[in-house]
Design an enzyme around this catalytic site. Structure first.
Site, PDB file in Angstrom:
ATOM      1  N   LYS A  78      19.655-103.807  24.314  1.00 40.28           N
ATOM      2  CA  LYS A  78      18.299-103.604  23.825  1.00 40.28           C
ATOM      3  C   LYS A  78      18.331-103.094  22.386  1.00 40.28           C
ATOM      4  CE  LYS A  78      14.033-101.184  25.195  1.00 40.28           C
ATOM      5  NZ  LYS A  78      13.443-100.314  26.237  1.00 40.28           N
ATOM      6  N   SER A 152       9.373-102.295  27.917  1.00 37.70           N
ATOM      7  CA  SER A 152       9.817-102.707  26.599  1.00 37.70           C
ATOM      8  C   SER A 152      11.193-103.359  26.586  1.00 37.70           C
ATOM      9  CB  SER A 152       9.817-101.491  25.662  1.00 37.70           C
ATOM     10  OG  SER A 152      10.752-100.516  26.073  1.00 37.70           O
ATOM     11  N   SER A 176       9.974 -99.030  31.281  1.00 43.83           N
ATOM     12  CA  SER A 176      10.471-100.103  30.410  1.00 43.83           C
ATOM     13  C   SER A 176      11.667-100.878  30.945  1.00 43.83           C
ATOM     14  CB  SER A 176      10.816 -99.536  29.032  1.00 43.83           C
ATOM     15  OG  SER A 176       9.643 -99.179  28.337  1.00 43.83           O
TER      16      SER A 176
END
Length: 446
Positions: A78, A152, A176
Site C-alpha cells: 500500500k 483505503s 481500510s
C-alpha cells in the site's frame, strides 16, 4: 508449464523451496499479469518491474530457503508504507516524490521472509476514504469493474483479487483493510493493538493497524505471522466457543441490505454445524457512536494533512481535515475510545466472537469521487461501510471473510471480531467458514 499467477503464497513458497520454480519465474509471470490486466483494474500506482526481477535473483542466491516462509512470493505494498528506493505518495499531489531511504518495518519483515515487492498500490488521498480514487489513480473491483474496490487499501485488494499478486500489505484505521477485502472477496485481518509494529509515522492516534490481504485463511495466517514476527499458531477445535450474531448496524439510521444480512445468517448456520455455540445478540453500541466515529475519522485526516500544502489537496480532503482540526487534541487523549471499550467489554465476556455483516451494501460506483463534494463522500462511505469503525476505536482484532455472493455475482462477506489477543482464534473461525463454504480465489478476468 505451471501457471503460478492465481496460486497462493503458501503454494508458491513451497514450490520455490522444493526447486520446482525459481523466484524470477514466479515474479516474471506476475509482472506479465500486471501488465495485461492493470489497465482495467488500476491497482498499482507504481510497478517495480526491473527492480523486482533483480530482487528475485537476490532471493534465489540466498541459501536459507527453509527459513524463509514467503520465499519467492510477489507482494504488493500500500502506498502509505515506505519501500526503499520508491516514493511514498499516499494518493496525493501534496506529498513528496523523494524516494524512501529505507523500508517501513513491515516491508522489511516481508523482504526478510523472502518476499519480493512488485509495486505500490493506489489509495485515496491520505487514505481517508472508502473509495480508492484520486489524482494518482482509481482502483476498481476486479469482480465488478463498474464498482470501486473500496478503500483505503483498495489498490492492494484489487491486485490480489485480480491474481496480480497472491498477497498484499495494507492497513486499517477505520475499516481500510476489511472494506476492500469484503468488496473483492478476500480474507483480511486487522490485528489488535501492538501485534504488528506501526513503524512510526501517522497511525491515526493508535487506531490504524497493518495487516495482510489474501485469498485464503492459510495465506492470511502466514503473512500475519511474518508481520508480527511470530510463528503461526496451531489451529484449535471449536470446543465451546461462543459466537454472537448481530445484523444491527452500529450507526443509527443506516440499515444493512438483504444480501449482507443473508451472508451473516449463512455464516452463522455454517458455524453452528461446525460445533460452535451460536446465538443472536447485539453489542450495546452507544447512540453517540456516529459522532465519535466522525470526530476520529476527520481528526486523523487533519493530523495527516497538517504538514502538507493545502492548495495541493483535493477539496474533499481539505474539508475533511478542516472539520477534524478542532478535535485533534480531544482525540489524542483517547478518553472517548476508553469509554467505548468499557461499554463493550462485558459483551465480550459473555461471547468469544462477534459475527456481523462486513458491509451494509455493495461499494459505490467507481469514478472520480475526489472531484465530488465532501457531503457526497461522507454519505457514500457511511451508508455502505458502517460496521468496521467501532473496532478501530476499541483497538480489538477484526476480520473480513468471504461468504456468499451478491445478485451481481460479486462476493459478499462477513466480519469477525474478538477480544484483545484473539487473532489466532478469529483465524480458526474463518478457517471453518472457508472449509464449509469455499470461495473462488480470484476474479475471472482472463
Amino acid at each position: 508449464m505451471t501457471n503460478w499467477a492465481g496460486r497462493t503464497a503458501a503454494e508458491i513458497s513451497a514450490a520455490v523451496r522444493e526447486k520446482r520454480v525459481t523466484p524470477r519465474e514466479v515474479v516474471a509471470e506476475h509482472l506479465d499479469r500486471i501488465e495485461r490486466l492493470d489497465g482495467r483494474v488500476g491497482a498499482f500506482r507504481a510497478v517495480r518491474a526491473e527492480a523486482a526481477l533483480a530482487e528475485a535473483d537476490e532471493v534465489a542466491a540466498r541459501g536459507d530457503f527453509a527459513e524463509l516462509p514467503l520465499v519467492g512470493v510477489p507482494v504488493a505494498v500500500k502506498d502509505n508504507l515506505a519501500v526503499r528506493g520508491e516514493s511514498t505518495r499516499v494518493g496525493s499531489a501534496a506529498t513528496s516524490d523523494t524516494p524512501a531511504a529505507q523500508d517501513h518495518v513491515t516491508v522489511a519483515r516481508l523482504r526478510a521472509a523472502g518476499a519480493v515487492v512488485v509495486g505500490l498500490t493506489n489509495v485515496p488521498e491520505l487514505c481517508a476514504f472508502g473509495t480508492t480514487d484520486g489524482v494518482l489513480g482509481t482502483a476498481r473491483n476486479p469482480w465488478d469493474q463498474a464498482r470501486s474496490a473500496g478503500g483505503s487499501s483498495g489498490g492492494s485488494a484489487a491486485a490480489v483479487a485480480a491474481g496480480m499478486v497472491p498477497v498484499a500489505l495494507g492497513n486499517d484505521g477505520m475499516g481500510s483493510l476489511r472494506i476492500p477485502a469484503a468488496n473483492c472477496g478476500l480474507v483480511t485481518i486487522k490485528p489488535g493493538r501492538g501485534v504488528v509494529p506501526t513503524g512510526g509515522g501517522g497511525n491515526w492516534f493508535g487506531m490504524a493497524e497493518h495487516g495482510p490481504l489474501a485469498t485464503t485463511v492459510e495465506d492470511a495466517r502466514l503473512m500475519l505471522s511474518v508481520l508480527a514476527g511470530t510463528a503461526p499458531a496451531p489451529r484449535s477445535e471449536p470446543g465451546t466457543l461462543r459466537v454472537a450474531v448481530s445484523l444491527r448496524s452500529p450507526l443509527a439510521g443506516v440499515a444493512v441490505s438483504r444480501p449482507y444480512a443473508a451472508a451473516a445468517r449463512e455464516a452463522a448456520g455454517l458455524l453452528m454445524r461446525a460445533g460452535y455455540q451460536v446465538r443472536r445478540a447485539d453489542p450495546p453500541y452507544p447512540l453517540s457512536l456516529a459522532t465519535t466515529s466522525l470526530i476520529h475519522w476527520t481528526a486523523g485526516t487533519a493530523a495527516e494533512a497538517q504538514p502538507l500544502d493545502p492548495r495541493l489537496l483535493t477539496r474533499r480532503t481539505r474539508v475533511h481535515a478542516r472539520i477534524g482540526r478542532p478535535f485533534v487534541a480531544t482525540v489524542r487523549s483517547g478518553a472517548s475510545r476508553e469509554k467505548l471499550r468499557r461499554r463493550l467489554e462485558p459483551f465480550f465476556t459473555e461471547y468469544d466472537v462477534l459475527l456481523t455483516p462486513a458491509l451494509a451494501r455493495r461499494s459505490p460506483k467507481a469514478g472520480p469521487w475526489h472531484e465530488r463534494g465532501w457531503l457526497s463522500n461522507l454519505l457514500a462511505n457511511t451508508n455502505y461501510s458502517p460496521l468496521t469503525p467501532p473496532w478501530n476505536l476499541t483497538g480489538w482484532p477484526a476480520m473480513a471473510v468471504p461468504c456468499g455472493t451478491l445478485p451481481s455475482g460479486a462476493p459478499c462477506a462477513v466480519q469477525l471480531v474478538g477480544r484483545p489477543g484473539s487473532e489466532s482464534q478469529l483465524l480458526d473461525v474463518a478457517g471453518r467458514l472457508e472449509e464449509r463454504n469455499p470461495w473462488r480465489r480470484t476474479a475471472p478476468m482472463d
